[in-house]
Write an enzyme that holds these catalytic residues in place. Structure first.
Site, mmCIF file in Angstrom:
data_model
loop_
_atom_site.group_PDB
_atom_site.id
_atom_site.type_symbol
_atom_site.label_atom_id
_atom_site.label_comp_id
_atom_site.label_asym_id
_atom_site.label_seq_id
_atom_site.Cartn_x
_atom_site.Cartn_y
_atom_site.Cartn_z
ATOM 1 N N ALA A 1 0.821 -1.396 -0.044
ATOM 2 C CA ALA A 1 -0.323 -0.361 0.333
ATOM 3 C C ALA A 1 0.973 1.762 -0.071
ATOM 4 O O ALA A 1 0.118 2.110 -0.702
ATOM 5 C CB ALA A 1 -1.174 -0.171 1.257
ATOM 6 N N VAL A 2 1.976 1.009 0.645
ATOM 7 C CA VAL A 2 3.114 2.481 0.519
ATOM 8 C C VAL A 2 3.240 2.978 -0.727
ATOM 9 O O VAL A 2 3.404 4.051 -0.852
ATOM 10 C CB VAL A 2 3.882 2.055 2.258
ATOM 11 C CG1 VAL A 2 5.045 3.277 1.664
ATOM 12 C CG2 VAL A 2 3.717 2.025 3.700
ATOM 13 N N HIS B 1 1.897 -0.125 12.694
ATOM 14 C CA HIS B 1 2.539 -0.044 11.570
ATOM 15 C C HIS B 1 1.052 0.078 10.797
ATOM 16 O O HIS B 1 1.508 0.823 9.587
ATOM 17 C CB HIS B 1 3.154 -1.553 10.891
ATOM 18 C CG HIS B 1 3.659 -1.352 10.094
ATOM 19 N ND1 HIS B 1 4.338 -0.752 9.659
ATOM 20 C CD2 HIS B 1 2.963 -1.812 8.804
ATOM 21 C CE1 HIS B 1 4.572 -0.676 8.130
ATOM 22 N NE2 HIS B 1 3.497 -1.658 7.509
ATOM 23 N N THR C 1 -0.007 -3.821 15.844
ATOM 24 C CA THR C 1 1.258 -2.927 16.271
ATOM 25 C C THR C 1 0.433 -1.474 15.805
ATOM 26 O O THR C 1 -0.602 -1.993 14.414
ATOM 27 C CB THR C 1 2.704 -3.186 15.698
ATOM 28 O OG1 THR C 1 2.297 -3.430 13.611
ATOM 29 C CG2 THR C 1 3.326 -4.298 15.532
#
Length: 178
Positions: free
Chosen positions: A45-46, A76, A74
């Site tokens: 996705a990034v 993240h 987390t």
């Protein structure tokens, strides 16, 4: 609308979900007349905003952005969601072209599957529909404003005062000029 170029960018991460989003988006775009579809896969996705930017720079009229971010244990998840959302929003405003946000941000895989062709529809197809609608809108607004300006220039300006008959002083001046 003429010949429209639309990019479709899909994240490979969570591919059992993103492939279904991509199928929905491409199926919708194929049902539209005059649309050329260009597709690309990115690792996660990034990376979606960078590929969207590449399509916009290559001349696409809009992009469909597809991915699935599922919450883990987390923080993240929050960083990924914010990164993608901020990147895509910035691109739309910088390039003045639409990007359909078909990135699922869910608590679990079940919720994601429900939105990738399940009980909640296919968010990939919906993102493609948004892109097509926004391409049309962003083309219509400038045309409508241009038409309004042209119409305003063609109409004589209306005065709030009614024309008055010349006064005696004005009549004398006209006679004196002869």
């Amino acid at each position: 609308m003429g010949n429209i170029k639309v990019g479709v960018v899909t994240a490979r991460f969570n591919n059992e979900i993103t492939e279904k989003l991509e199928e929905g988006a491409i199926s919708y775009l194929e049902s539209c007349e005059g649309v050329e579809i260009f597709a690309a896969l990115v690792p996660g996705a990034v990376e979606l905003p960078l590929a969207c930017q590449a399509f916009l720079e290559a001349g696409c009229d809009g992009v469909v952005c597809l991915g699935a971010v599922i919450r883990g244990e987390t923080s993240h998840y929050d960083y990924v969601c914010n990164s993608v959302t901020d990147g895509v929003t910035r691109l739309m405003l910088d390039y003045k072209k639409p990007i359909g946000f078909g990135v699922l941000t869910t608590e679990n895989e079940e919720q994601a599957l429900a939105r990738a062709g399940g009980a909640h529809g296919n968010k990939g197809a919906e993102a493609a529909q948004v892109v097509m609608e926004m391409i049309g809108l962003t083309q219509e607004i400038p045309a409508a404003l241009k038409t309004a300006v042209m119409m305003a220039k063609q109409k004589p300006a209306k005065s709030s005062k009614s024309p008055k008959a010349p006064t005696k002083t004005q009549k004398k001046k006209k006679k004196a000029r002869k």
